[in-house]
Design a protein around this motif. Structure first.
Motif, PDB file in Angstrom:
ATOM      1  N   SER A 204      39.269  47.214  97.276  1.00 26.34           N
ATOM      2  CA  SER A 204      38.015  47.662  97.894  1.00 26.34           C
ATOM      3  C   SER A 204      37.796  49.152  97.683  1.00 26.34           C
ATOM      4  O   SER A 204      36.675  49.593  97.398  1.00 26.34           O
ATOM      5  CB  SER A 204      38.029  47.394  99.404  1.00 26.34           C
ATOM      6  OG  SER A 204      38.113  46.032  99.643  1.00 26.34           O
TER       7      SER A 204
ATOM      8  N   TYR B  23      39.105  54.957 105.237  1.00 24.55           N
ATOM      9  CA  TYR B  23      39.681  53.740 104.649  1.00 24.55           C
ATOM     10  C   TYR B  23      41.021  54.046 103.963  1.00 24.55           C
ATOM     11  O   TYR B  23      41.978  53.290 104.074  1.00 24.55           O
ATOM     12  CB  TYR B  23      38.686  53.197 103.620  1.00 24.55           C
ATOM     13  CG  TYR B  23      38.773  51.711 103.349  1.00 24.55           C
ATOM     14  CD1 TYR B  23      38.097  50.801 104.149  1.00 24.55           C
ATOM     15  CD2 TYR B  23      39.499  51.212 102.267  1.00 24.55           C
ATOM     16  CE1 TYR B  23      38.142  49.434 103.890  1.00 24.55           C
ATOM     17  CE2 TYR B  23      39.550  49.854 102.010  1.00 24.55           C
ATOM     18  CZ  TYR B  23      38.864  48.973 102.816  1.00 24.55           C
ATOM     19  OH  TYR B  23      38.919  47.634 102.556  1.00 24.55           O
TER      20      TYR B  23
ATOM     21  N   GLY C 287      38.978  42.985 101.908  1.00 23.12           N
ATOM     22  CA  GLY C 287      39.736  44.213 102.160  1.00 23.12           C
ATOM     23  C   GLY C 287      40.196  44.279 103.600  1.00 23.12           C
ATOM     24  O   GLY C 287      40.378  43.251 104.261  1.00 23.12           O
ATOM     25  N   LEU C 288      40.345  45.517 104.083  1.00 24.82           N
ATOM     26  CA  LEU C 288      40.766  45.701 105.478  1.00 24.82           C
ATOM     27  C   LEU C 288      39.805  44.989 106.425  1.00 24.82           C
ATOM     28  O   LEU C 288      40.196  44.528 107.491  1.00 24.82           O
ATOM     29  CB  LEU C 288      40.785  47.191 105.815  1.00 24.82           C
ATOM     30  CG  LEU C 288      41.777  48.045 105.010  1.00 24.82           C
ATOM     31  CD1 LEU C 288      41.552  49.524 105.296  1.00 24.82           C
ATOM     32  CD2 LEU C 288      43.200  47.659 105.356  1.00 24.82           C
ATOM     33  N   GLY C 289      38.544  44.900 106.014  1.00 20.26           N
ATOM     34  CA  GLY C 289      37.540  44.227 106.832  1.00 20.26           C
ATOM     35  C   GLY C 289      37.921  42.784 107.128  1.00 20.26           C
ATOM     36  O   GLY C 289      37.677  42.283 108.219  1.00 20.26           O
ATOM     37  N   ASN C 290      38.514  42.105 106.155  1.00 20.22           N
ATOM     38  CA  ASN C 290      38.875  40.693 106.346  1.00 20.22           C
ATOM     39  C   ASN C 290      40.171  40.519 107.124  1.00 20.22           C
ATOM     40  O   ASN C 290      40.297  39.637 107.954  1.00 20.22           O
ATOM     41  CB  ASN C 290      39.073  40.000 104.987  1.00 20.22           C
ATOM     42  CG  ASN C 290      37.860  40.128 104.103  1.00 20.22           C
ATOM     43  OD1 ASN C 290      37.449  41.235 103.773  1.00 20.22           O
ATOM     44  ND2 ASN C 290      37.274  39.026 103.742  1.00 20.22           N
TER      45      ASN C 290
ATOM     46  N   CYS D  52      26.044  50.465 100.671  1.00 22.37           N
ATOM     47  CA  CYS D  52      26.530  51.757 100.199  1.00 22.37           C
ATOM     48  C   CYS D  52      26.627  51.831  98.675  1.00 22.37           C
ATOM     49  O   CYS D  52      27.328  52.681  98.149  1.00 22.37           O
ATOM     50  CB  CYS D  52      27.832  52.161 100.862  1.00 22.37           C
ATOM     51  SG  CYS D  52      28.942  50.855 101.104  1.00 22.37           S
TER      52      CYS D  52
ATOM     53  N   SER E 141      36.047  43.931  95.897  1.00 29.00           N
ATOM     54  CA  SER E 141      35.399  44.927  96.737  1.00 29.00           C
ATOM     55  C   SER E 141      35.183  44.367  98.138  1.00 29.00           C
ATOM     56  O   SER E 141      35.417  45.033  99.142  1.00 29.00           O
ATOM     57  CB  SER E 141      34.053  45.324  96.113  1.00 29.00           C
ATOM     58  OG  SER E 141      33.333  46.110  97.022  1.00 29.00           O
ATOM     59  N   ALA E 142      34.748  43.123  98.199  1.00 34.73           N
ATOM     60  CA  ALA E 142      34.428  42.516  99.502  1.00 34.73           C
ATOM     61  C   ALA E 142      35.680  42.257 100.338  1.00 34.73           C
ATOM     62  O   ALA E 142      35.729  42.571 101.524  1.00 34.73           O
ATOM     63  CB  ALA E 142      33.640  41.230  99.279  1.00 34.73           C
TER      64      ALA E 142
ATOM     65  N   SER F 120      36.190  50.212  94.498  1.00 30.22           N
ATOM     66  CA  SER F 120      34.744  50.005  94.357  1.00 30.22           C
ATOM     67  C   SER F 120      33.973  51.151  95.025  1.00 30.22           C
ATOM     68  O   SER F 120      32.886  51.516  94.576  1.00 30.22           O
ATOM     69  CB  SER F 120      34.329  48.658  94.937  1.00 30.22           C
ATOM     70  OG  SER F 120      34.426  48.641  96.343  1.00 30.22           O
ATOM     71  N   LEU F 121      34.537  51.689  96.092  1.00 30.50           N
ATOM     72  CA  LEU F 121      33.879  52.812  96.768  1.00 30.50           C
ATOM     73  C   LEU F 121      33.972  54.082  95.924  1.00 30.50           C
ATOM     74  O   LEU F 121      33.011  54.831  95.766  1.00 30.50           O
ATOM     75  CB  LEU F 121      34.536  53.056  98.130  1.00 30.50           C
ATOM     76  CG  LEU F 121      34.253  51.999  99.198  1.00 30.50           C
ATOM     77  CD1 LEU F 121      35.289  52.039 100.301  1.00 30.50           C
ATOM     78  CD2 LEU F 121      32.858  52.196  99.771  1.00 30.50           C
TER      79      LEU F 121
ATOM     80  N   THR G 107      27.914  49.896  96.344  1.00 28.50           N
ATOM     81  CA  THR G 107      28.976  49.334  95.494  1.00 28.50           C
ATOM     82  C   THR G 107      28.460  48.135  94.701  1.00 28.50           C
ATOM     83  O   THR G 107      28.746  48.013  93.513  1.00 28.50           O
ATOM     84  CB  THR G 107      30.202  48.862  96.305  1.00 28.50           C
ATOM     85  OG1 THR G 107      29.761  48.163  97.438  1.00 28.50           O
ATOM     86  CG2 THR G 107      31.057  50.002  96.748  1.00 28.50           C
TER      87      THR G 107
ATOM     88  N   PHE H 185      29.845  45.266 106.434  1.00 26.95           N
ATOM     89  CA  PHE H 185      31.063  45.945 105.991  1.00 26.95           C
ATOM     90  C   PHE H 185      31.856  45.040 105.062  1.00 26.95           C
ATOM     91  O   PHE H 185      32.299  45.443 103.988  1.00 26.95           O
ATOM     92  CB  PHE H 185      31.899  46.324 107.219  1.00 26.95           C
ATOM     93  CG  PHE H 185      33.074  47.201 106.901  1.00 26.95           C
ATOM     94  CD1 PHE H 185      32.909  48.570 106.724  1.00 26.95           C
ATOM     95  CD2 PHE H 185      34.346  46.660 106.783  1.00 26.95           C
ATOM     96  CE1 PHE H 185      34.001  49.387 106.429  1.00 26.95           C
ATOM     97  CE2 PHE H 185      35.439  47.476 106.492  1.00 26.95           C
ATOM     98  CZ  PHE H 185      35.256  48.841 106.311  1.00 26.95           C
ATOM     99  N   SER H 186      32.009  43.789 105.474  1.00 28.01           N
ATOM    100  CA  SER H 186      32.858  42.890 104.710  1.00 28.01           C
ATOM    101  C   SER H 186      32.266  42.577 103.341  1.00 28.01           C
ATOM    102  O   SER H 186      32.988  42.465 102.356  1.00 28.01           O
ATOM    103  CB  SER H 186      33.097  41.600 105.493  1.00 28.01           C
ATOM    104  OG  SER H 186      34.154  40.891 104.909  1.00 28.01           O
TER     105      SER H 186
ATOM    106  N   MET I 123      25.442  52.858 106.362  1.00 27.44           N
ATOM    107  CA  MET I 123      25.360  51.520 105.756  1.00 27.44           C
ATOM    108  C   MET I 123      24.103  50.756 106.192  1.00 27.44           C
ATOM    109  O   MET I 123      23.374  50.255 105.348  1.00 27.44           O
ATOM    110  CB  MET I 123      26.606  50.694 106.051  1.00 27.44           C
ATOM    111  CG  MET I 123      27.839  51.177 105.326  1.00 27.44           C
ATOM    112  SD  MET I 123      29.276  50.179 105.737  1.00 27.44           S
ATOM    113  CE  MET I 123      29.194  48.925 104.494  1.00 27.44           C
TER     114      MET I 123
ATOM    115  N   SER J 278      30.506  44.553 101.643  1.00 28.87           N
ATOM    116  CA  SER J 278      30.321  45.834 100.939  1.00 28.87           C
ATOM    117  C   SER J 278      28.851  46.165 100.706  1.00 28.87           C
ATOM    118  O   SER J 278      28.487  46.670  99.642  1.00 28.87           O
ATOM    119  CB  SER J 278      31.033  45.829  99.573  1.00 28.87           C
ATOM    120  OG  SER J 278      32.373  45.505  99.700  1.00 28.87           O
TER     121      SER J 278
END
Ligand code: PFF
Length: 445
Positions: free
Chosen positions: A319, A104, A24-27, A231, A21-22, A322-323, A233, A225-226, A387, A228
């Motif tokens: 990710s 996302y 993702g696109l954030g990383n 929200c 979950s952590a 998980s959302l 999750t 965000f990174s 968030m 998660s």
């Protein structure tokens, strides 16, 4: 333990699902460009402080609420604070998850298109491609990005349909080790380029003159965000975790792995950016415009491009499940419907919102909500309002309503785990005072 619910089967399963979950696109997308825009190493240091001082206790809080209540984000507050209005906090989580999913999945769809381009060696074949036009033509077209977004959403929904153990856990167990291996291979390629050292010193030699209030805001938003947070999750996944599991240990490992992945992703991108004489502060276009330009000139670039966009896609899927699961569990338990029905309902809702987000890059770009396109609206509302407010309310709930005794009871598994008292006290102090004040101050900015 509620045995009628689906649960994670093992500690490894819990860890890969949370890390999935952590990471993702954030990383891979946001962290490198934010670091590029905010002074490299200085940003990383601030980010690390936020992650390990402020966000880790927030993660414990979400975990505790989920595991103690053994139910969905909304139901959790009904169980832990019966008859109160606190369950509204749970609705924030559901709304935040929906609004993140809306954009996302669109970006997830873009990564499919870019993977297909990489597989066709589109970046390396033509010598005269304008990568900027390639990207803007694609995202603004009315059909292709919408179709790819639907494919991405189908993948996400299919995994959630399998349930917690047989869907989410099984997928994460295969994908997470693979993702780490792939990003390390890309980093090695990038670090061994001639001229890579400038990128390395950019990342690891801090220039504190670059830090200002904007850096702090960007770092905190990115940390939330990174990891998660805010929200639901972590609460939802936490509700599937056994009462014997060590919440603090799982949270530390998850935060550490997520941060490690972000830094390796930075090492995969920054040295190459410097080696090719490109400015590190290219912004959000870094992944879809700058990198393809680099792949085109890179020895073995064709293969690295495939690996990179595959990594991006799979990280995004682990990710997005998980959302989706936050919304699915909420519908499933609060409206007593079948998992299949809950997944379909969520699927259709995101299909509509995501299509609007995708089209807002082109044909619907003139339609504005509060002055923003659909895409920017969902991004803005989730990252800047839902968030942080969700995170704020969660720590307020744990710090002021659930209370110290219940928190310590859950963190130590009713005294079975030996956690130093000072550590528990500091954690409680952060949850009760430091975290709410910091989030509030930053939000007021
Ligand atoms: N942490 C994910 C990423 O870094 O891409 C995004 C995300 C997933 C945010 C789940 C929030 C969430 F609840």
């Amino acid at each position: 333990m509620n045995t009628s619910r689906d649960n994670f089967g093992s500690r490894f399963g819990v860890l890969v699902a949370l890390t999935g979950s952590a990471v993702g696109l954030g990383n891979l997308w946001r962290f490198p460009y934010l670091m590029g825009e905010n002074g490299g190493a200085a940003f990383i240091i601030i980010y690390l402080i936020f992650v390990f001082v402020l966000c880790l206790p927030i993660m414990y809080s979400e975990f505790v609420l989920g595991r103690r209540s053994q139910t969905n984000v909304f139901g959790a507050f009904k169980v832990l604070a019966p008859g109160s209005k606190w369950s509204i906090v749970g609705l924030f989580g559901v709304l935040a998850s929906i609004s993140i999913l809306a954009f996302y999945c669109v970006v997830g769809g873009w990564s499919i298109e870019y993977l297909v381009k990489a597989l066709c060696f589109d970046f390396t074949r033509q010598g005269t491609v304008n990568y900027e036009t390639m990207f803007s033509d694609f995202v603004s077209s009315p059909v292709k990005p919408v179709v790819y977004h639907v494919i991405f959403l189908v993948m996400t929904a299919a995994i959630c349909l399998g349930g917690v153990k047989k869907g989410i856990e099984k997928f994460a167990k295969i994908m997470m080790p693979l993702l780490f291996v792939m990003v390390i291979i890309i980093a090695i390629r990038s670090l061994t380029l001639e001229g890579a050292s400038a990128g390395i010193s950019y990342m690891f030699k801090p220039d504190f003159s670059k830090i200002n209030s904007g850096t702090l805001l960007a770092a905190l938003g990115q940390a939330f965000f990174s990891l998660s947070l805010g929200c639901g999750t972590i609460m939802t996944y936490g509700s599937y975790v056994s009462k014997d599991e060590n919440i603090m240990k799982c949270s530390v490992i998850t935060s550490f792995s997520d941060t490690l992945f972000a830094i390796i992703a930075g090492c995969a991108i920054m040295p190459a950016v410097f080696a090719f004489g490109i400015s590190p502060s290219e912004g959000p276009g870094l992944v879809f415009i700058t990198l393809p330009r680099i792949f085109a000139q890179l020895p073995l670039g064709g293969i690295i491009a495939i690996l990179f966009f595959l990594t991006l896609l799979l990280a995004a899927v682990t990710s997005s499940i998980s959302l989706l699961e936050v919304v699915v569990t909420y519908l499933l338990e609060e409206f007593k419907i079948k998992r299949k029905t809950a997944v379909f309902l969520t699927f259709f809702l995101i299909l509509i919102l995501g299509t609007l987000c995708s089209l807002s890059q082109g044909v619907l770009s003139d339609i504005k909500l509060f002055g923003m396109t659909f895409f920017d609206f969902f991004d803005y509302v989730s990252s800047n309002i839902l968030m942080p407010v969700g995170g704020l309310l969660i720590v307020l709930f744990v710090g002021w309503r659930l209370g110290k005794a219940n928190l310590f009871d859950e963190l130590t598994n009713s005294g079975k785990l030996k956690v130093p008292q000072w550590l528990l006290e500091i954690t409680f102090f952060i949850i009760r005072f430091l975290a709410p004040v910091t989030i509030a101050v930053i939000m007021i900015f």
